[in-house]
Design a protein around this motif. Structure first.
Motif, PDB file in Angstrom:
ATOM      1  N   ALA A 133       0.834  -1.210   0.000  1.00  0.00           N
ATOM      2  CA  ALA A 133       0.000   0.000   0.000  1.00  0.00           C
ATOM      3  C   ALA A 133       0.866   1.257   0.000  1.00  0.00           C
ATOM      4  CB  ALA A 133      -0.932  -0.012   1.214  1.00  0.00           C
ATOM      5  N   VAL A 134       1.900   1.276   0.826  1.00  0.00           N
ATOM      6  CA  VAL A 134       2.798   2.438   0.873  1.00  0.00           C
ATOM      7  C   VAL A 134       3.475   2.628  -0.476  1.00  0.00           C
ATOM      8  CG1 VAL A 134       4.939   3.323   1.890  1.00  0.00           C
ATOM      9  CG2 VAL A 134       3.168   2.367   3.361  1.00  0.00           C
ATOM     10  N   CYS A 135       3.932   1.531  -1.067  1.00  0.00           N
ATOM     11  CA  CYS A 135       4.593   1.615  -2.372  1.00  0.00           C
ATOM     12  C   CYS A 135       3.650   2.207  -3.419  1.00  0.00           C
ATOM     13  CB  CYS A 135       5.068   0.234  -2.799  1.00  0.00           C
ATOM     14  SG  CYS A 135       6.006   0.231  -4.333  1.00  0.00           S
ATOM     15  N   MET A 136       2.393   1.766  -3.416  1.00  0.00           N
ATOM     16  CA  MET A 136       1.432   2.298  -4.387  1.00  0.00           C
ATOM     17  C   MET A 136       1.241   3.797  -4.199  1.00  0.00           C
ATOM     18  SD  MET A 136      -1.435  -0.750  -4.762  1.00  0.00           S
ATOM     19  CE  MET A 136      -2.526   0.111  -3.701  1.00  0.00           C
ATOM     20  N   LEU A 137       1.205   4.255  -2.957  1.00  0.00           N
ATOM     21  CA  LEU A 137       0.953   5.670  -2.695  1.00  0.00           C
ATOM     22  C   LEU A 137       2.190   6.549  -2.860  1.00  0.00           C
ATOM     23  CD1 LEU A 137      -1.413   5.303   0.372  1.00  0.00           C
ATOM     24  CD2 LEU A 137      -2.040   5.916  -1.963  1.00  0.00           C
ATOM     25  N   GLU A 138       3.366   5.985  -2.686  1.00  0.00           N
ATOM     26  CA  GLU A 138       4.576   6.801  -2.747  1.00  0.00           C
ATOM     27  C   GLU A 138       5.354   6.678  -4.050  1.00  0.00           C
ATOM     28  OE1 GLU A 138       6.911   5.965   0.718  1.00  0.00           O
ATOM     29  OE2 GLU A 138       5.517   7.016   2.042  1.00  0.00           O
ATOM     30  N   HIS A 139       5.153   5.607  -4.811  1.00  0.00           N
ATOM     31  CA  HIS A 139       5.993   5.389  -5.989  1.00  0.00           C
ATOM     32  C   HIS A 139       5.249   5.444  -7.324  1.00  0.00           C
ATOM     33  CE1 HIS A 139       9.445   4.463  -3.511  1.00  0.00           C
ATOM     34  NE2 HIS A 139       8.690   3.657  -2.792  1.00  0.00           N
ATOM     35  N   ASP A 147      -4.721  16.126  -1.649  1.00  0.00           N
ATOM     36  CA  ASP A 147      -5.088  15.155  -2.681  1.00  0.00           C
ATOM     37  C   ASP A 147      -6.006  14.093  -2.084  1.00  0.00           C
ATOM     38  OD1 ASP A 147      -3.573  16.431  -4.548  1.00  0.00           O
ATOM     39  OD2 ASP A 147      -1.978  14.925  -4.639  1.00  0.00           O
ATOM     40  N   VAL A 148      -6.825  13.518  -2.933  1.00  0.00           N
ATOM     41  CA  VAL A 148      -7.743  12.454  -2.532  1.00  0.00           C
ATOM     42  C   VAL A 148      -7.401  11.205  -3.331  1.00  0.00           C
ATOM     43  CG1 VAL A 148     -10.157  11.723  -2.503  1.00  0.00           C
ATOM     44  CG2 VAL A 148      -9.560  14.098  -1.978  1.00  0.00           C
ATOM     45  N   VAL A 149      -7.404  10.069  -2.660  1.00  0.00           N
ATOM     46  CA  VAL A 149      -7.168   8.791  -3.325  1.00  0.00           C
ATOM     47  C   VAL A 149      -8.483   8.034  -3.334  1.00  0.00           C
ATOM     48  CG1 VAL A 149      -5.940   6.586  -3.227  1.00  0.00           C
ATOM     49  CG2 VAL A 149      -4.770   8.702  -2.583  1.00  0.00           C
ATOM     50  N   VAL A 150      -8.911   7.608  -4.506  1.00  0.00           N
ATOM     51  CA  VAL A 150     -10.128   6.805  -4.637  1.00  0.00           C
ATOM     52  C   VAL A 150      -9.694   5.394  -4.986  1.00  0.00           C
ATOM     53  CG1 VAL A 150     -12.267   6.462  -5.928  1.00  0.00           C
ATOM     54  CG2 VAL A 150     -11.474   8.779  -5.397  1.00  0.00           C
ATOM     55  N   GLN A 151     -10.188   4.447  -4.221  1.00  0.00           N
ATOM     56  CA  GLN A 151      -9.823   3.059  -4.462  1.00  0.00           C
ATOM     57  C   GLN A 151     -11.082   2.244  -4.712  1.00  0.00           C
ATOM     58  OE1 GLN A 151      -7.372   1.299  -1.488  1.00  0.00           O
ATOM     59  NE2 GLN A 151      -7.601  -0.733  -2.322  1.00  0.00           N
ATOM     60  N   ASN A 152     -11.033   1.415  -5.715  1.00  0.00           N
ATOM     61  CA  ASN A 152     -12.148   0.558  -6.072  1.00  0.00           C
ATOM     62  C   ASN A 152     -11.791  -0.878  -5.689  1.00  0.00           C
ATOM     63  OD1 ASN A 152     -14.366  -0.624  -7.189  1.00  0.00           O
ATOM     64  ND2 ASN A 152     -13.829  -0.182  -9.305  1.00  0.00           N
TER      65      ASN A 152
END
Length: 161
Positions: A133-139, A147-152
């Protein structure tokens, strides 16, 4: 007496996993850089099942013990181990270490102590989904304040983290 789920060939877990008992592992002397660990908790991840099936990219030597994650307690440490002490709770730093066992002897450098305040279930699942999860958000994208992150489809532990 120590026990471990083992597999000598790849296949469906119900067909290839066997519970093995080991009377000698608790009495084996430790090398100077080794630790003896006792299992507290280990999850079952899809990657564990895929490893047993032979479908996961990492293929441990066979016969092997499945388990990429878990939390264990240090029972004893070799003379040259300075980073871990008996009583520490530890998580693996490397994949495919074989956490589906009641205890075992490992190289100390492959384990990291976790804070006492971290619950066992969180510690046991710390090494795969949270870093993903951290990798997806930081890399993958540069996030800025506001900013807003929308996850499906956030049904997995990655989504929950």
């Amino acid at each position: 007496m120590a026990s471990a789920l083992t597999f000598a060939a790849h296949g469906e877990p119900e067909d290839v996993l066997q519970l093995q008992q080991d009377d000698a592992s608790g009495a084996a002397p430790l090398g100077p850089k080794q630790v003896r660990l006792q299992l507290i908790a280990a999850p079952i991840n899809p990657s564990d099942i895929n490893t047993v099936q032979g479908k996961y990219p990492l293929k441990p030597l066979l016969p092997g013990v499945p388990g990429h994650e878990g939390v264990m307690r240090v029972e004893a440490a070799g003379a040259e181990v300075s980073t871990l002490r008996p009583g520490d709770r530890v998580v693996p730093l490397l994949p495919a270490v074989g956490t589906w066992r009641s205890s075992g002897v490992f190289e100390a450098e492959g384990w990291h102590a976790v804070p006492e305040g971290l619950p066992d279930d969180a510690a046991a699942t710390l090494c795969i989904n949270p870093p993903t999860a951290v990798c997806m958000l930081e890399h993958f994208v540069e996030l800025k304040a506001g900013d807003v992150v929308v996850q499906n489809g956030a049904t997995s532990a990655v989504g929950q983290v």
